[in-house]
Structures are given as structure tokens and as C-alpha cells.
Design a protein around this motif. Structure first.
Motif, PDB file in Angstrom:
ATOM      1  N   ASN A  27       6.367   2.147  -5.392  1.00 23.42           N
ATOM      2  CA  ASN A  27       7.609   2.811  -4.982  1.00 23.42           C
ATOM      3  C   ASN A  27       8.880   2.143  -5.515  1.00 23.42           C
ATOM      4  O   ASN A  27       9.981   2.567  -5.184  1.00 23.42           O
ATOM      5  CB  ASN A  27       7.669   2.933  -3.452  1.00 23.42           C
ATOM      6  N   ALA A  28       8.725   1.066  -6.335  1.00 25.32           N
ATOM      7  CA  ALA A  28       9.908   0.317  -6.764  1.00 25.32           C
ATOM      8  C   ALA A  28      10.908   1.188  -7.526  1.00 25.32           C
ATOM      9  O   ALA A  28      12.118   1.104  -7.287  1.00 25.32           O
ATOM     10  CB  ALA A  28       9.491  -0.887  -7.610  1.00 25.32           C
ATOM     11  N   SER A  29      10.406   2.060  -8.415  1.00 25.08           N
ATOM     12  CA  SER A  29      11.377   2.825  -9.208  1.00 25.08           C
ATOM     13  C   SER A  29      12.082   3.868  -8.341  1.00 25.08           C
ATOM     14  O   SER A  29      13.252   4.181  -8.560  1.00 25.08           O
ATOM     15  CB  SER A  29      10.712   3.466 -10.424  1.00 25.08           C
ATOM     16  N   GLU A  30      11.378   4.375  -7.332  1.00 24.47           N
ATOM     17  CA  GLU A  30      12.017   5.320  -6.417  1.00 24.47           C
ATOM     18  C   GLU A  30      13.101   4.615  -5.595  1.00 24.47           C
ATOM     19  O   GLU A  30      14.223   5.125  -5.430  1.00 24.47           O
ATOM     20  CB  GLU A  30      10.966   5.932  -5.481  1.00 24.47           C
ATOM     21  N   VAL A  31      12.775   3.413  -5.109  1.00 25.27           N
ATOM     22  CA  VAL A  31      13.755   2.634  -4.348  1.00 25.27           C
ATOM     23  C   VAL A  31      14.956   2.321  -5.244  1.00 25.27           C
ATOM     24  O   VAL A  31      16.112   2.441  -4.836  1.00 25.27           O
ATOM     25  CB  VAL A  31      13.115   1.336  -3.806  1.00 25.27           C
ATOM     26  N   GLU A  32      14.663   1.964  -6.487  1.00 22.50           N
ATOM     27  CA  GLU A  32      15.727   1.622  -7.432  1.00 22.50           C
ATOM     28  C   GLU A  32      16.666   2.804  -7.656  1.00 22.50           C
ATOM     29  O   GLU A  32      17.896   2.654  -7.586  1.00 22.50           O
ATOM     30  CB  GLU A  32      15.121   1.179  -8.755  1.00 22.50           C
ATOM     31  N   SER A  33      16.100   3.987  -7.871  1.00 22.93           N
ATOM     32  CA  SER A  33      17.005   5.110  -8.143  1.00 22.93           C
ATOM     33  C   SER A  33      17.788   5.504  -6.895  1.00 22.93           C
ATOM     34  O   SER A  33      18.922   5.970  -6.987  1.00 22.93           O
ATOM     35  CB  SER A  33      16.261   6.298  -8.747  1.00 22.93           C
ATOM     36  N   ARG A  34      17.186   5.288  -5.720  1.00 24.17           N
ATOM     37  CA  ARG A  34      17.940   5.592  -4.503  1.00 24.17           C
ATOM     38  C   ARG A  34      19.092   4.597  -4.313  1.00 24.17           C
ATOM     39  O   ARG A  34      20.166   4.954  -3.824  1.00 24.17           O
ATOM     40  CB  ARG A  34      17.019   5.616  -3.280  1.00 24.17           C
ATOM     41  N   ILE A  35      18.866   3.344  -4.710  1.00 23.98           N
ATOM     42  CA  ILE A  35      19.959   2.365  -4.638  1.00 23.98           C
ATOM     43  C   ILE A  35      21.064   2.735  -5.639  1.00 23.98           C
ATOM     44  O   ILE A  35      22.244   2.775  -5.303  1.00 23.98           O
ATOM     45  CB  ILE A  35      19.436   0.934  -4.925  1.00 23.98           C
ATOM     46  N   HIS A  36      20.631   3.056  -6.875  1.00 22.35           N
ATOM     47  CA  HIS A  36      21.610   3.398  -7.915  1.00 22.35           C
ATOM     48  C   HIS A  36      22.475   4.592  -7.515  1.00 22.35           C
ATOM     49  O   HIS A  36      23.661   4.643  -7.824  1.00 22.35           O
ATOM     50  CB  HIS A  36      20.898   3.665  -9.241  1.00 22.35           C
ATOM     51  N   ALA A  37      21.859   5.535  -6.821  1.00 21.38           N
ATOM     52  CA  ALA A  37      22.602   6.736  -6.418  1.00 21.38           C
ATOM     53  C   ALA A  37      23.757   6.401  -5.474  1.00 21.38           C
ATOM     54  O   ALA A  37      24.708   7.172  -5.338  1.00 21.38           O
ATOM     55  CB  ALA A  37      21.649   7.732  -5.747  1.00 21.38           C
ATOM     56  N   THR A  38      23.679   5.271  -4.803  1.00 22.06           N
ATOM     57  CA  THR A  38      24.716   4.925  -3.827  1.00 22.06           C
ATOM     58  C   THR A  38      25.839   4.090  -4.455  1.00 22.06           C
ATOM     59  O   THR A  38      26.873   3.885  -3.837  1.00 22.06           O
ATOM     60  CB  THR A  38      24.125   4.111  -2.664  1.00 22.06           C
ATOM     61  N   LEU A  39      25.603   3.586  -5.662  1.00 22.76           N
ATOM     62  CA  LEU A  39      26.584   2.673  -6.251  1.00 22.76           C
ATOM     63  C   LEU A  39      27.660   3.442  -7.021  1.00 22.76           C
ATOM     64  O   LEU A  39      27.345   4.344  -7.775  1.00 22.76           O
ATOM     65  CB  LEU A  39      25.880   1.697  -7.209  1.00 22.76           C
TER      66      LEU A  39
ATOM     67  N   GLN B 404     -16.324 -10.254   9.113  1.00 29.78           N
ATOM     68  CA  GLN B 404     -17.246 -10.326   7.984  1.00 29.78           C
ATOM     69  C   GLN B 404     -16.800 -11.387   6.994  1.00 29.78           C
ATOM     70  O   GLN B 404     -15.651 -11.371   6.550  1.00 29.78           O
ATOM     71  CB  GLN B 404     -17.305  -8.975   7.269  1.00 29.78           C
ATOM     72  N   PRO B 405     -17.709 -12.316   6.640  1.00 31.06           N
ATOM     73  CA  PRO B 405     -17.324 -13.383   5.706  1.00 31.06           C
ATOM     74  C   PRO B 405     -17.072 -12.859   4.291  1.00 31.06           C
ATOM     75  O   PRO B 405     -16.320 -13.457   3.536  1.00 31.06           O
ATOM     76  CB  PRO B 405     -18.504 -14.353   5.739  1.00 31.06           C
ATOM     77  N   VAL B 406     -17.727 -11.747   3.958  1.00 27.39           N
ATOM     78  CA  VAL B 406     -17.541 -11.190   2.609  1.00 27.39           C
ATOM     79  C   VAL B 406     -17.215  -9.710   2.745  1.00 27.39           C
ATOM     80  O   VAL B 406     -17.807  -9.004   3.551  1.00 27.39           O
ATOM     81  CB  VAL B 406     -18.815 -11.335   1.741  1.00 27.39           C
ATOM     82  N   LYS B 407     -16.237  -9.280   1.969  1.00 24.95           N
ATOM     83  CA  LYS B 407     -15.838  -7.883   2.049  1.00 24.95           C
ATOM     84  C   LYS B 407     -15.567  -7.370   0.646  1.00 24.95           C
ATOM     85  O   LYS B 407     -14.877  -8.020  -0.131  1.00 24.95           O
ATOM     86  CB  LYS B 407     -14.568  -7.796   2.899  1.00 24.95           C
ATOM     87  N   GLN B 408     -16.147  -6.209   0.343  1.00 25.72           N
ATOM     88  CA  GLN B 408     -15.909  -5.632  -0.976  1.00 25.72           C
ATOM     89  C   GLN B 408     -15.150  -4.325  -0.861  1.00 25.72           C
ATOM     90  O   GLN B 408     -15.272  -3.625   0.142  1.00 25.72           O
ATOM     91  CB  GLN B 408     -17.240  -5.389  -1.690  1.00 25.72           C
ATOM     92  N   LEU B 409     -14.371  -4.062  -1.887  1.00 26.71           N
ATOM     93  CA  LEU B 409     -13.490  -2.906  -1.840  1.00 26.71           C
ATOM     94  C   LEU B 409     -13.350  -2.373  -3.264  1.00 26.71           C
ATOM     95  O   LEU B 409     -13.124  -3.143  -4.191  1.00 26.71           O
ATOM     96  CB  LEU B 409     -12.135  -3.394  -1.321  1.00 26.71           C
ATOM     97  N   THR B 410     -13.518  -1.071  -3.438  1.00 25.63           N
ATOM     98  CA  THR B 410     -13.306  -0.464  -4.758  1.00 25.63           C
ATOM     99  C   THR B 410     -12.308   0.671  -4.602  1.00 25.63           C
ATOM    100  O   THR B 410     -12.482   1.537  -3.752  1.00 25.63           O
ATOM    101  CB  THR B 410     -14.630   0.059  -5.340  1.00 25.63           C
ATOM    102  N   LEU B 411     -11.278   0.626  -5.419  1.00 24.96           N
ATOM    103  CA  LEU B 411     -10.221   1.629  -5.306  1.00 24.96           C
ATOM    104  C   LEU B 411      -9.812   2.101  -6.689  1.00 24.96           C
ATOM    105  O   LEU B 411      -9.982   1.372  -7.673  1.00 24.96           O
ATOM    106  CB  LEU B 411      -8.994   1.028  -4.604  1.00 24.96           C
ATOM    107  N   PRO B 412      -9.261   3.304  -6.786  1.00 25.32           N
ATOM    108  CA  PRO B 412      -8.755   3.743  -8.093  1.00 25.32           C
ATOM    109  C   PRO B 412      -7.610   2.845  -8.560  1.00 25.32           C
ATOM    110  O   PRO B 412      -6.819   2.383  -7.737  1.00 25.32           O
ATOM    111  CB  PRO B 412      -8.265   5.169  -7.833  1.00 25.32           C
ATOM    112  N   ALA B 413      -7.551   2.593  -9.856  1.00 26.90           N
ATOM    113  CA  ALA B 413      -6.488   1.735 -10.409  1.00 26.90           C
ATOM    114  C   ALA B 413      -5.204   2.549 -10.500  1.00 26.90           C
ATOM    115  O   ALA B 413      -4.784   2.969 -11.572  1.00 26.90           O
ATOM    116  CB  ALA B 413      -6.909   1.189 -11.775  1.00 26.90           C
ATOM    117  N   GLU B 414      -4.624   2.801  -9.328  1.00 33.19           N
ATOM    118  CA  GLU B 414      -3.390   3.583  -9.249  1.00 33.19           C
ATOM    119  C   GLU B 414      -2.428   2.873  -8.310  1.00 33.19           C
ATOM    120  O   GLU B 414      -2.857   2.220  -7.366  1.00 33.19           O
ATOM    121  CB  GLU B 414      -3.686   4.966  -8.654  1.00 33.19           C
ATOM    122  N   PRO B 415      -1.111   3.039  -8.536  1.00 36.54           N
ATOM    123  CA  PRO B 415      -0.139   2.361  -7.668  1.00 36.54           C
ATOM    124  C   PRO B 415      -0.341   2.668  -6.182  1.00 36.54           C
ATOM    125  O   PRO B 415      -0.103   1.814  -5.334  1.00 36.54           O
ATOM    126  CB  PRO B 415       1.208   2.911  -8.158  1.00 36.54           C
TER     127      PRO B 415
END
Lengths: 105, 531
Positions: A27-39, B404-415
Motif C-alpha cells: 500500500n506504500a504507493s497508495e499512501v504516498e499519492s494520498r499524502i501528495h494530494a494534500t501538499l 507449534q514448534p514448526v510452521k509452514q506457510l505458502t502464499l502467492p508472491a504478491e504484495p
């Protein structure tokens, strides 16, 4: 999904930007643009308040650094409010933003 | 064919045969009606015939099949019960014959066609009116009692087919709806294990029982078991609406009592005369507490790690849909790690001739600690056994994972996975002796490693991040792996990510080879006492 809110309070050409929640790559770029909009060009000081931020990392640092450099160019004072002992304070310290940091406004 | 009062025996047999012909059995409901209407028209030398069905409100007749007067179908002809030719047959539930009808009696569509003679019979199934069958002749002719009898025979045949068709259609629609609303796989939620069961009641009839589990953006986790009063398609439809409305209200309000208040208001305004009971719980993001509100629902059971199962005491407020301005309440319940909650509908514990308390006591005995899948299986075996349940049954078992002493997690490489990674790490470490600073450092180091993987490991096609988290003594180790080919970042905007990873871990190992990259972060749970 990472969630943050951006609040803005302006008084006497001084803007106080209150961030709450978490800031990361998602969400950093969204937060950034919301900050920029206020300046705007009449501001003499910008304060970013991280007191309500429960998580921040390099993605948030990047936007703070960009903001700091931009404000330096336009000769606007920049402050980051970030309480001692908080996770955000630690990240601010490690990444060399401490010169802008204060405990409270 | 006839206008004489007396039919020869041969003619009578021909008529019966024409309507009971074995080949008709192979036609579907629509084709059967068309075929019967055509045969009836031919035998009665009529010009048009149509079937009108009573609608859901039972106040209007809607054209279902029309022959020789197809515009009735195309225009969606709908006639009020009690008025007009078709309406009178419906309200009196008796055959009607008219010749040279006057304008007041005849509906516009029939008038414009200029029928000189009309005859109609009611369609009755299981003692209830379901529609009307009418025929019209442009030429004036006197329909006789044998003609009325013939039409009634055709009408009975059609009524039977329509009724069978309607019940089949409703049953399968209800089953499809129920299945679509009760997904076989519950969503994976870090820190919780869960499983659920749904079984229809007697004769395979589905009802209005449902369960639901979902996370909110805030990290709260909602769980629901509900029961709409009634059976079949109507109950399943109301259940679907309540389920959607509850999800929407849950997004806007975290208080279970408020959400049930909104839901009650919605039900009473839009679905009058429907009633439902619901047990609704909201887990805090750290999963240590659940806030419960009950709308007239049976109590949840809490199975503790020592093996004991207790009823969770939540004072029930009135069911949804009853005209009481209830002030709804929420009860906060602690959920220790390793314990599990069981939510269910009354079909599970209610038995013919047995006291409810006996059912609840049996359920308490049946519930023992275990993984939810095993628990669900033994609940169904112990409570249902070999008897066909009379009512439908929904059961939901949600267990807060044991440490649990060990925990595994698999997630999509997305923000969007980063928040989920933090939540999983926090929940996994929640009852460990870890200082807030160390926890924050671990979160930063692991999320930075994951963010790197998201940005650099895979191309546009994307990929997965694997995390393995281990506690050994006082040390936490987290390994973040990808199977991609590392690509140098295009714009080098400061090395804060790596800096933060280094500063936030006691030891940082980055291994990159042909199989991908793995980052191993090691950290003591307590800070060194050197400051």
C-alpha cells in the motif's frame, strides 16, 4: 491486504499528516499519492505522525525519504513524529531518518 | 368432433386413449402440455388452448403454454384470480362454459381473437388449485358435459405433470443453491484449523441451515452457524440472502450484537414472516478471544485441552424476524490455544421423543480434543449414527491451533500476501515469551525478505513464497524461499530493505542458486541485556 489511513490537519500553513495502520509494499504507493494530494505550495511545515502506525518497513521509509528530499528542495520544514520504543521508531532509526524524528509534536 | 350429448362407446375409448397414450410418458413437461393441448383442440374442434398457472402470490394466473393463441405467451398474459373467464374458473375451482361471451367477462387477448365459445377447467393437484386450462373456438359451438369431462381429464394429466415438475425443479434448485453457498473447503486462516459438515434432512430435503467462516481486512475472523425456519427452496433462498447480508454487515461493524441487529431489521423489512436463529462469533485478530452473540440459537461447545467440553454460556436474545425490539448482547469468551469451538444447528441434538438436554449432554460427551476433521467425523457418527436425521444438520468445528514448534506457510508472491505473513507470524508467536521489539524486528526482517521475493524472484507470471518458521529453545528461525530466477531491480532506490533485514536479525543467510533464493533469519526471542 495491508491497510492504512491518511488523515490531514492543516493550520497556519502547517500540515500534519496522521498515518494509522500498516505500511508495506502493498500500500506504500497508495499512501504516498494520498499524502501528495494534500501538499500544496503554501505550506511552511509538514509533519508526518507515525504514532498510530503498527507496522512500517523499507517501503514506508522510501516514501518518507522521497518526501523529505522534495520538501528540502522547496524549503519546507519536515518532521516525523514517532514515539520512542515503537517499532516505527526503530525502523526510522535504522534507516537514518532520525534527524527528522521527534517523540511528540 | 361432437356436439351430441351422447358419445358412442368407441368414441369414448378413443378419447381416453388419446390422453393416456403411453408415448406421452416420454415427453418432458413442456412437450407433454403442447401435445395434450393439440390433441384436445383436435378432438373438440377448438382453435386455441392454453395453460395458465397460479403464481407465487396465488392471486394471479400466468400463461405457461399456449397453442393457437401464442401471443398470450409472448405478451406474458397474467390475469387476476376472481375476475374474467379464467379468473372465475380459478376462484370457483369449477369448470365453466360460455357462448358468445360479453366484453365484461372476457380478457382482452381472448376478446381480440374473437372466440365465440370458451370452455375451461381448473388444474388441481393434491387438493390445491395450481392453474387453469382453457380452450376457445372461433365458431359458435355448444360444449357438452362429455367435452368438459375430456378437458378435465387432460387438465388432470397436466396438473400431475406440472406438480411433479415443480417439486423436482424446486428440490434440485434448493440443492444447487445450498451447495453453492456451503463451499466444501473452508478458507485457510493462519492459526485456526477447521472443518464443517452439512447433511440434508429426511427425504434429502435441504433446509435453511448454513455455516460460514471468513476473515475481515482487520484480521478479525467471523464464524456463523444459522438456521432459517422452514425447508426446501424458500428456506434456502432466505438463507442465501441472510448469508450475504451478514457478510456485508460484518465488514462495516465488528460488534456481533450490532450485526445481528442490522440483520434482524433487514429480515423483518424485506422477508416478512421469515424467522432464523444464528450464533455469530468474531475472533480478535490474535484469536485469543471470541465475541459471541446469539439470536435464539443453541449454545456453542468449547472443548478444552484437558479434554473437558463445556457449553459456552451466551445469553440468547430473540431469533431474527420476530417482532420484538430486542436489545442484543455480546459475550466475550477466552479461547486458549489448542481448544476448539463447535457450533451446530438443532438437527444435530434434537431427537424424536428425547429431551433436548439429553442431546446436548450426548454432544458434550462426543466432543473430545482432536483435529477438526476427526472431531466432525466422530460428531456425525456419535450423534447421527445410522438413523436418518429428520431435520437438516450443519456443524462447524473451529480449533485454535496448539503451540507449534514448526510452521509452514505458502502464499502467492504478491504484495497482498505481506499482511497475511505478518498475521501468521504474530499468531504463531502470540503466547511465546517474546519482547515487542524483537517481534517487530522479526516482522520487518521477514516481510522485507518476502517483499524482495515478490519484486524480484518471478516475472509477470508470478509464483509462490514458502515460509518455514521454527522455534528452537529461545531462538526463532524463519526461512523465506522462492523458486524464481533473481532479477536485479531496475531502479536502485536505496538499500534500506537489506539494511533493515541485517539490523533486525541476529543472523542473516542469503543463499541463491539455480533453484531459487532462500533467506534465513535467526533471532533470539529476548533482547540482550546490554543497553
Amino acid at each position: 491486504m495491508t491497510q492504512a489511513t491518511v488523515g490531514v490537519h492543516e493550520e497556519n500553513s502547517q500540515a500534519r499528516i496522521v498515518l494509522d495502520g500498516e505500511i508495506d509494499l502493498a500500500n506504500a504507493s497508495e499512501v504516498e499519492s494520498r499524502i501528495h494530494a494534500t501538499l500544496h505550495n503554501q505550506l511552511t511545515r509538514v509533519t508526518v505522525d507515525l504514532s498510530g502506525v503498527t507496522y512500517i518497513d523499507s517501503a514506508g521509509v522510501r516514501l518518507l525519504v522521497k518526501l523529505a528530499s522534495r520538501l528540502k528542495v522547496v524549503r519546507t520544514d519536515f518532521r516525523i513524529v514517532v514515539p520512542s520504543g515503537s517499532g516505527a521508531r526503530r525502523v526510522v532509526e535504522i534507516t537514518g531518518l532520525e534527524e527528522f524524528a521527534t517523540d511528540s509534536s | 368432433m361432437t356436439s351430441s350429448e351422447v358419445l358412442s362407446e368407441r368414441e369414448r375409448l378413443e378419447r381416453i386413449e388419446s390422453l393416456t397414450d403411453g408415448t406421452l410418458a416420454y415427453l418432458d413437461t413442456e412437450d407433454l402440455q403442447v401435445e395434450l393441448l393439440d390433441r384436445v383442440c383436435e378432438m373438440l374442434t377448438a382453435d386455441a388452448a392454453m395453460v395458465l398457472m397460479l403464481d407465487q402470490s396465488r392471486s394471479r394466473l400466468v400463461t405457461r403454454v399456449a397453442r393457437g393463441i401464442e401471443e398470450a405467451l409472448h405478451q406474458g398474459l397474467s390475469l387476476p384470480v376472481g375476475r374474467g373467464f379464467a379468473g372465475r374458473i380459478a376462484s370457483e375451482q369449477a369448470p365453466l362454459v360460455v357462448e358468445q361471451p360479453d366484453d365484461q367477462l372476457v380478457e382482452r387477448v381472448l376478446r381480440e381473437r374473437g372466440f365465440a365459445s370458451l370452455m375451461g377447467v381448473p388444474l388441481i393437484s393434491e387438493g390445491q388449485l395450481i392453474g387453469v386450462l382453457i380452450v376457445g373456438s372461433l365458431r359458435l359451438q355448444s360444449f357438452t358435459q362429455p367435452d368438459v369431462d375430456l378437458l378435465q381429464s387432460a387438465g388432470d394429466r397436466i396438473a400431475l405433470a406440472l406438480q411433479a415438475h415443480t417439486s423436482r425443479a424446486q428440490l434440485s434448485a434448493a440443492v444447487v443453491l445450498q451447495r453453492s453457498l456451503l463451499p466444501p473447503h473452508l478458507p485457510p486462516i493462519a492459526g485456526l484449523e477447521m472443518d464443517a459438515r452439512y447433511v440434508p434432512g429426511e427425504g434429502g430435503t435441504v433446509g435453511g441451515d448454513w455455516y460460514d467462516v471468513f476473515s475481515l481486512p482487520s484480521g478479525h475472523v467471523c464464524l456463523i452457524v444459522g438456521d432459517v425456519v422452514g425447508h426446501g427452496l424458500p428456506a434456502a433462498v432466505v438463507m442465501g440472502r441472510l448469508r450475504s447480508a451478514l457478510r456485508a454487515y460484518a465488514l462495516t461493524d465488528l460488534n456481533p450484537d450490532k450485526v445481528l441487529t442490522y440483520l434482524d431489521r433487514k429480515l423483518r423489512h424485506f422477508e416478512t414472516s421469515q424467522m432464523a436463529t444464528i450464533l455469530y462469533g468474531v475472533f480478535d485478530p490474535m484469536l485469543d478471544k471470541v465475541r459471541l452473540s446469539s439470536a435464539g440459537h443453541l449454545p456453542a461447545m468449547l472443548t478444552q485441552t484437558d479434554g473437558a467440553t463445556i457449553e459456552v454460556e451466551v445469553p440468547p436474545d430473540p431469533p431474527l424476524g420476530v417482532p420484538l425490539q430486542a436489545v442484543r448482547r455480546t459475550t466475550v469468551v477466552d479461547i486458549p490455544v489448542g481448544s476448539s469451538l463447535c457450533l451446530y444447528t438443532d438437527g444435530l441434538v434434537e431427537r424424536r421423543g428425547a429431551h433436548l438436554n439429553d442431546g446436548l449432554a450426548l454432544l458434550r460427551q462426543t466432543l473430545v480434543p482432536g483435529d477438526p476433521e476427526t472431531v466432525c467425523t466422530s460428531i456425525m457418527a456419535g450423534m447421527v449414527g445410522r438413523t436418518q436425521p429428520r431435520d437438516d444438520i450443519a456443524v462447524l468445528v473451529v480449533k485454535r491451533e496448539a503451540r507449534q514448534p514448526v510452521k509452514q506457510l505458502t502464499l502467492p508472491a504478491e504484495p497482498s500476501s505481506l499482511a497475511a505473513i505478518r498475521m501468521a507470524l504474530r499468531r504463531w508467536l502470540v503466547d511465546r515469551a517474546i519482547s515487542p521489539t524483537v517481534l517487530n524486528d522479526l516482522l520487518v526482517a521477514v516481510v522485507e525478505a518476502s517483499a524482495n521475493c515478490i519484486q524480484h524472484a518471478y516475472g509477470a507470471a508470478g509464483g509462490l513464497i514458502d515460509l518455514e518458521m521454527t522455534v528452537h529453545g529461545d531462538t526463532v528461525t524463519v526461512t523465506v524461499r522462492d523458486t524464481g530466477q533473481w532479477r536485479q531491480r531496475k531502479d536502485e532506490t536505496g538499500g534500506w530493505g537489506l539494511l533493515l533485514m541485517e539490523q533486525c536479525s541476529d543472523d542473516l543467510q542469503i543463499v541463491r542458486d539455480d533453484d531459487g533464493t532462500s533467506v534465513t533469519i535467526t533471532r533470539q526471542m529476548q533482547e540482550e541485556e546490554d543497553s
